[in-house]
Design an enzyme around this catalytic site. Structure first.
Site, PDB file in Angstrom:
ATOM      1  N   GLY A 127      88.965  -3.642  29.356  1.00 44.17           N
ATOM      2  CA  GLY A 127      87.626  -4.002  28.926  1.00 44.17           C
ATOM      3  C   GLY A 127      87.133  -3.086  27.815  1.00 44.17           C
ATOM      4  O   GLY A 127      87.903  -2.610  26.973  1.00 44.17           O
ATOM      5  N   SER A 128      85.848  -2.803  27.832  1.00 39.79           N
ATOM      6  CA  SER A 128      85.236  -2.045  26.730  1.00 39.79           C
ATOM      7  C   SER A 128      85.640  -0.579  26.696  1.00 39.79           C
ATOM      8  O   SER A 128      85.361   0.109  25.713  1.00 39.79           O
ATOM      9  CB  SER A 128      83.715  -2.159  26.815  1.00 39.79           C
ATOM     10  OG  SER A 128      83.326  -3.495  26.565  1.00 39.79           O
ATOM     11  N   THR A 129      86.318  -0.073  27.752  1.00 32.72           N
ATOM     12  CA  THR A 129      86.826   1.306  27.668  1.00 32.72           C
ATOM     13  C   THR A 129      87.917   1.412  26.601  1.00 32.72           C
ATOM     14  O   THR A 129      88.264   2.512  26.172  1.00 32.72           O
ATOM     15  CB  THR A 129      87.399   1.782  29.020  1.00 32.72           C
ATOM     16  OG1 THR A 129      88.524   0.968  29.379  1.00 32.72           O
ATOM     17  CG2 THR A 129      86.343   1.701  30.117  1.00 32.72           C
ATOM     18  N   PHE A 130      88.436   0.265  26.160  1.00 30.16           N
ATOM     19  CA  PHE A 130      89.485   0.231  25.134  1.00 30.16           C
ATOM     20  C   PHE A 130      88.910   0.318  23.720  1.00 30.16           C
ATOM     21  O   PHE A 130      89.656   0.471  22.753  1.00 30.16           O
ATOM     22  CB  PHE A 130      90.293  -1.066  25.294  1.00 30.16           C
ATOM     23  CG  PHE A 130      91.576  -1.122  24.512  1.00 30.16           C
ATOM     24  CD1 PHE A 130      92.616  -0.252  24.782  1.00 30.16           C
ATOM     25  CD2 PHE A 130      91.752  -2.070  23.513  1.00 30.16           C
ATOM     26  CE1 PHE A 130      93.817  -0.324  24.076  1.00 30.16           C
ATOM     27  CE2 PHE A 130      92.937  -2.150  22.798  1.00 30.16           C
ATOM     28  CZ  PHE A 130      93.974  -1.273  23.087  1.00 30.16           C
TER      29      PHE A 130
END
Length: 647
Positions: free
Chosen positions: A326-329
């Site tokens: 998700g947005s941790t990437f």
């Protein structure tokens, strides 16, 4: 012809000398024989009397004590406890079945126990002792010892058995031991003779299995004398074996216990790492289970309950589980774009809630859009449209290359079971594995950590540590073996531009500490422990156009297994990083609201070396935090705060 007197005298002297030598030799032989006869008839009379009664001398292996496992501060994680057991040797027992039935009148033995023992006795050599029952209480053990003359071939023994004092806290790290099976033996080229002892325990999972050769130790031997009916008469001599190696982990018992308790009954995983050394301070998968059940013999219903549990307690989600990050990437995509020069720190991208590719719309999580977004703001608000745009510019090859550089898409070399590689996809990968070409839409999805991109919680922690330091931090689980320090690997520069790293770190700081940041509610207000982080939410279902038009169904209205995964990565303190944390809560819905507070609490615990002061939390959360602590089943002592050991 007459001999002269001189010749006669000479001949007499020779005869006398020879007679003297022969007589001396005969006397010596008689003396030796006499001494030996005296030794055999007097000194060794008892020995030969026993041999005359058809006694035999057997040599038996003595299983060594298994090596101990400790945490980084010396607290015991895996040890050995005294175990009363009874064994039977077929060659000494005669009618094994009859002896077992006699034994069943003294201790509880079911027909299944007797049949199992008979099967093992038939399968192994006649001289191999077969364990009939173990973990006996003192009364049963004493009863067998008293009745030993009527139980040929039966020997009560005091041995050692594995136990795990922290129960489920280290299950997915240390694993457990169990009897060596035919499958285990078939995988070995030259099995240790110890493994041929029925029900001898070896590592089955985790560190116990990966370091089996070091932890097992080496066998001792003993010579025993048994009489004609198989009763042990005496032990002639013994040579003790060598205990297995003492292993010290990098994990902290207090932090591990806290992390397991903090995750509670969630289907989740969390990892805490020292960003300087790569030492894994805590690594948990939830829910867990008590490994002592497997050592003592798990029942069928207990095993089925573990296997059928929808939260998969048997799986090690921390290293084995892979999830769309998700947005941790987005930090990976941002660094790839900055390094490639396809976007500048000042450039903005306009978000109107979606972007179009052909006749398809790719939506931002914020339906109305974010407006104009720069790099720092894009991380702070987690704008998807910004990352669709820059991912398309930089391309999947450079995004995946940056991901691997930051520790993703790599099976890190740790002594744990089933360490996953994850996936940093490329165009060639899709052609090879899916048989179709890579599409621009695939790049869009990868830009927000969806699509084919997969990462484990361990990899997310490594990625965060590398972003925080700009160095190739390598995770380490074993600190020393038998007092010899294991090397700290990696640590060299990643070659990333420090100014670009600072921009990404500022964005992570804004996520937590700036009003409007997606995880502002999970902030730390103690200036000495300020946190930087990034939330993530990864979908596990497709949202149709019809659903979007009618209004996307909220996670709390969906069945548990169709809700989004919640993720969060963080490090702290912001100005001088010491610890990185990653958290994944399966079907937890929101990264900032569910995984963020867990990551914040774990980070504070690691930095404080115990429960942090309530003043580290926002004032309006302190009552809730205090109540939460009172309900947590903490059993391990606090440790000191994390201090780096890298030179």
């Amino acid at each position: 012809m007459r001999r002269s007197p001189k010749d006669t005298a000479e001949s007499a002297r020779k005869i006398t000398r020879r007679a003297l030598l022969l007589g001396t030799a005969q006397t010596a032989v008689i003396a030796v024989l006499g001494l030996r006869m005296h030794e055999m008839q007097v000194d060794q009379a008892d020995n030969f009397r026993l041999l005359a009664e058809e006694n035999r001398i057997n040599i038996r292996l003595i299983p060594p004590a298994r090596g101990l496992i400790h945490d980084r501060n010396g607290a015991l994680i895996a040890g050995n406890e005294q175990n009363y057991r009874v064994v039977i040797t077929r060659e000494d027992a005669g009618d094994v079945e009859e002896v077992l039935h006699r034994l069943a009148r003294l201790i509880p033995l079911t027909p299944e126990d007797i049949e199992r023992t008979l099967a093992e006795a038939r399968k192994h050599s006649a001289f191999v002792p077969i364990t009939v029952a173990d973990r006996l209480d003192w009364e049963d053990f004493s009863r067998i010892a008293v009745n030993a003359p009527a139980l040929p071939g039966v020997t009560p023994e005091v041995g050692l058995s594995r136990f795990y004092p922290m129960k489920g806290d280290f299950t997915h790290v240390v694993g457990y031991v169990g009897p060596a099976s035919d499958y285990d033996l078939a995988r070995m080229e030259n099995p240790d003779p110890l493994l041929l002892i029925p029900r001898f325990q070896i590592g089955k999972l985790g560190l116990e299995a990966k370091l089996e050769d070091r932890l097992r130790g080496s066998a001792g031997t003993k010579r025993i004398e048994v009489n004609a009916v198989g009763r042990v008469m005496r032990e002639l001599d013994r040579q003790e074996g060598q205990q297995g190696a003492r292993v010290q982990l990098t994990c902290d018992m207090g932090l591990q216990n806290y992390m397991q308790a903090r995750l509670g009954e969630e289907s989740a995983a969390a990892v805490a790492m020292d960003v300087e050394t790569g030492d894994i301070l805590g690594i948990v998968s939830s829910p867990s289970y008590d490994p002592n059940m497997f050592v003592r013999g798990i029942s069928g219903p207990e095993y089925r309950a573990l296997m059928e549990h929808d939260h998969r307690p048997m799986a090690n989600k921390a290293v084995q589980g892979t999830y769309p990050p998700g947005s941790t990437f987005k930090m990976v995509v941002a660094l790839a774009a900055l390094e490639a020069g396809v976007i500048s720190p000042e450039e903005t991208v306009y978000c109107r809630g979606h972007t179009e590719l052909g006749n398809r719309r790719f939506h931002c999580w914020k339906r109305g859009g974010h407006g104009s977004m720069g790099l720092i703001e894009s991380l702070q608000h987690s704008c998807d449209v910004y990352y669709y745009e820059i991912a398309q510019r930089v391309g999947i090859e450079k995004i995946s290359e940056m991901g691997r550089r930051l520790g993703m898409g790599i099976a890190h070399d740790l002594p744990m079971s089933a360490v996953a590689e994850g996936l940093m996809p490329t165009k060639d990968w899709k052609v090879t594995n899916r048989g179709v070409d890579w599409q621009v839409g695939d790049t869009f999805n990868s830009g927000i950590g969806q699509g084919f991109v997969l990462a484990s919680p361990l990899q997310l922690a490594v990625m965060t540590a590398r972003v925080a330091t700009g160095r190739a931090i390598v995770p380490r689980l074993v600190r020393s073996i038998d007092g010899v320090e294991e090397p700290i690997l990696g640590g060299e520069s990643l070659g990333l531009d420090e100014n670009q790293l600072r921009l990404v770190r500022r964005g992570m700081h804004a996520v937590v500490n700036a009003r409007g940041g997606t995880a502002y509610g999970a902030r730390v207000v103690d200036d000495a422990m300020v946190m930087a982080g990034k939330s993530g939410t990864s979908q596990v279902r497709n949202i149709t156009a019809a659903e979007r038009a009618a209004g996307v169904v909220s996670n709390d209205q969906l069945p548990w297994n169709r809700r989004d995964h919640a993720l969060f990565v963080s490090y702290g303190p912001y100005e001088a990083p010491r610890v990185a944390v990653s958290v994944v809560v399966e079907h937890g819905s929101g990264g900032s609201g569910v995984a963020g507070p867990i990551a914040r609490d774990v980070l504070l615990q690691a930095l404080s070396g115990g429960l942090p002061p309530l003043t580290a939390y926002p004032e309006n959360q302190r009552d809730k935090i205090e109540e939460q602590r009172s309900l947590m089943p903490l059993i391990a002592p606090d440790a000191g705060p994390v201090t780096s050991t890298r030179a």
